[in-house]
Design a protein around this motif. Structure first.
Motif, short mmCIF file in Angstrom:
data_model
loop_
_atom_site.label_atom_id
_atom_site.label_comp_id
_atom_site.label_asym_id
_atom_site.label_seq_id
_atom_site.Cartn_x
_atom_site.Cartn_y
_atom_site.Cartn_z
N GLY A 260 8.61 -7.42 -5.08
CA GLY A 260 9.74 -7.46 -4.16
C GLY A 260 10.71 -8.58 -4.48
N LEU A 261 11.46 -8.97 -3.45
CA LEU A 261 12.49 -10.00 -3.57
C LEU A 261 12.36 -10.99 -2.42
CD1 LEU A 261 15.54 -7.64 -4.24
CD2 LEU A 261 14.27 -8.94 -5.97
N TYR A 262 12.88 -12.19 -2.61
CA TYR A 262 12.88 -13.17 -1.52
C TYR A 262 14.26 -13.81 -1.42
CZ TYR A 262 11.38 -15.63 -5.76
OH TYR A 262 11.25 -16.08 -7.05
N VAL A 263 14.63 -14.18 -0.19
CA VAL A 263 15.96 -14.73 0.09
C VAL A 263 15.86 -15.81 1.15
CG1 VAL A 263 17.18 -12.59 -0.47
CG2 VAL A 263 16.39 -12.98 1.87
N ASP A 264 16.91 -16.60 1.27
CA ASP A 264 17.05 -17.53 2.39
C ASP A 264 17.27 -16.69 3.65
OD1 ASP A 264 17.92 -19.26 4.36
OD2 ASP A 264 19.36 -20.32 3.08
N THR B 41 0.83 -1.20 0.00
CA THR B 41 0.00 0.00 0.00
C THR B 41 0.87 1.25 0.00
OG1 THR B 41 -1.75 -1.15 1.24
CG2 THR B 41 -1.83 1.24 1.22
N ALA B 42 1.96 1.20 0.76
CA ALA B 42 2.85 2.35 0.87
C ALA B 42 3.85 2.43 -0.28
CB ALA B 42 3.59 2.29 2.20
N GLY B 43 3.78 1.49 -1.22
CA GLY B 43 4.69 1.51 -2.36
C GLY B 43 6.12 1.13 -2.02
N ILE B 44 6.27 0.24 -1.02
CA ILE B 44 7.60 -0.18 -0.58
C ILE B 44 7.87 -1.60 -1.08
CG2 ILE B 44 9.08 -0.59 1.44
CD1 ILE B 44 7.21 1.27 3.02
N PRO B 45 9.01 -1.87 -1.70
CA PRO B 45 9.33 -3.24 -2.10
C PRO B 45 9.38 -4.17 -0.88
CG PRO B 45 10.86 -1.69 -3.10
CD PRO B 45 10.07 -0.92 -2.08
N VAL B 46 8.91 -5.39 -1.06
CA VAL B 46 8.90 -6.39 0.01
C VAL B 46 10.17 -7.24 -0.09
CG1 VAL B 46 7.68 -8.37 0.99
CG2 VAL B 46 6.38 -6.48 -0.04
N LEU B 47 10.83 -7.45 1.05
CA LEU B 47 11.96 -8.39 1.12
C LEU B 47 11.59 -9.44 2.16
CD1 LEU B 47 14.81 -9.33 0.42
CD2 LEU B 47 15.69 -7.76 2.18
N CYS B 48 11.38 -10.68 1.71
CA CYS B 48 10.86 -11.70 2.61
C CYS B 48 11.61 -13.02 2.46
CB CYS B 48 9.37 -11.92 2.35
SG CYS B 48 9.00 -12.61 0.72
#
Length: 372
Positions: A315-319, A292-299
């Motif tokens: 967004g992006l995802y990582v271990d 909603t706030a236009g922030i990329p997700v890092l999960c």
């Protein structure tokens, strides 16, 4: 609605201004023509002018004491109100809900979490005791909830409760967040976490980020036990000056968290949770709020989360245990501000068009009208 149906929401655990309970469900029902009262723990955050009536119950020191005496008080208050619909939010209240059920009323159990796996995950009892408690909970739920309607906050709960109705915990459309500009200057170096701060929600992983990336600061907005905050500072070590925990031993009102979203240009919103059965299938509310706030997700790179991020390209995802991967993902966002902006815009577009409370509000009101 000429003859307003009386609705009572009950919680002995959640804050009276809990976003799902107060701001979404209770306010939507009140707006939809129902006479709504919320029974919830007393709080200094209430000013008496809330648009939904709040009937406070006394807070007790100690979890067990609160469960016993708070539950008794909530039952007495609820019974006296003679509601058409009782809608309760805590598994501890299943016996109360069972006692409140009559032929001429409806009782709804709002399942916020996968409580069976959640109980096993808690760390305040030994593992054998937790497993036993989870089995007892499941048995009590099966026996007592037969005559109740089930309200599900997550899609995957349908696997366990096929008869339940999904009223998903999507965000309210917040105009100030939606209108917030998401252009990236290329200088953003702060990352954001919102929500309760606990070890199973990645607190110690998040605390280690300043040590892994000397260029970023981590801000956490949500209730955090003082003892855990100390552990997190120890984890950050010499870099703890770039770890900021807002909400140590206190509840953060929704308005304060909303202000945090607008307070600066965020590089990413994080949810680097360790793998647990309790969270791996959940679509976290914080995902939608970051979007909603236009922030990329890092999960974390859980299969369901990867599927979600790929679907909306937000967004992006990582271990979560791989510090090198985390640092590389943060570097990518820092070095590619245009791509980061696009992730934020795509997330915002998904919330605006699909993943918002407006759609769920319609479902909630239609469902309530059908069962009353």
């Amino acid at each position: 609605m000429a003859d307003k149906k009386k609705v009572v929401h009950i919680t002995t655990v959640h804050h009276p201004l809990d976003p799902r309970i107060f701001y979404k469900e209770c306010r939507s029902l009140q707006k939809g023509g129902f006479d709504v009262t919320l029974i919830a723990p007393e709080s200094d955050d209430l000013n008496g002018n809330e648009e939904v009536k709040v009937s406070p119950i006394k807070k007790h020191k100690g979890r067990l004491k609160g469960m016993v005496f708070g539950t008794i008080e909530a039952y007495r208050k609820a019974k006296a109100m003679k509601a058409d619909v009782y809608h309760f939010h805590d598994p501890e209240l299943i016996p109360v809900a069972w006692l409140l059920k009559r032929k001429n009323n409806t009782v709804i159990y709002d399942i916020h979490e996968d409580y069976e796996t959640g109980i096993v995950q808690r760390d305040y009892l030994t593992l054998p005791a937790r497993k036993l408690l989870a089995k007892i909970y499941k048995l009590v739920e099966k026996l007592m909830a037969r005559q109740m309607e089930l309200c599900l906050a997550e899609k995957y709960y349908k696997e366990k409760y096929p008869e339940g109705v999904c009223i998903l915990n999507y965000p309210l459309l917040n105009e100030s967040l939606l209108n917030n500009r998401t252009e990236k200057s290329g200088d953003a170096r702060e990352i954001l976490y919102t929500g309760n701060v606990t070890t199973d929600r990645g607190a110690l992983i998040h605390a280690a980020i300043p040590k892994a990336d000397q260029d970023v600061s981590v801000y956490l907005y949500g209730r955090c036990p003082g003892s855990l905050a100390s552990q997190m500072e120890d984890e950050a070590g010499e870099d703890k000056d770039r770890l900021h925990i807002e909400g140590v031993d206190r509840y953060l009102p929704k308005e304060e968290i909303d202000d945090a979203y607008l307070s600066r240009e965020w590089l990413a919103g994080i949810a680097l949770f360790p793998p647990t059965d309790h969270y791996m299938k959940k679509e976290l509310t914080k995902f939608f709020e970051y979007m909603t706030a236009g922030i990329p997700v890092l999960c974390s790179d859980f299969p369901k989360w990867k599927e979600f991020i790929d679907s909306y390209q937000c967004g992006l995802y990582v271990d979560p245990y791989n510090k090198k991967e985390i640092a590389e993902a943060l570097d990518y966002l820092k070095e590619h501000p245009d791509e980061a902006r696009q992730m934020g815009e795509k997330g915002k577009e998904a919330v605006l068009n699909h993943l918002n409370w407006g759609k769920e509000e319609e479902k909630l009101l239609d469902w309530y009208r059908s069962i009353t």
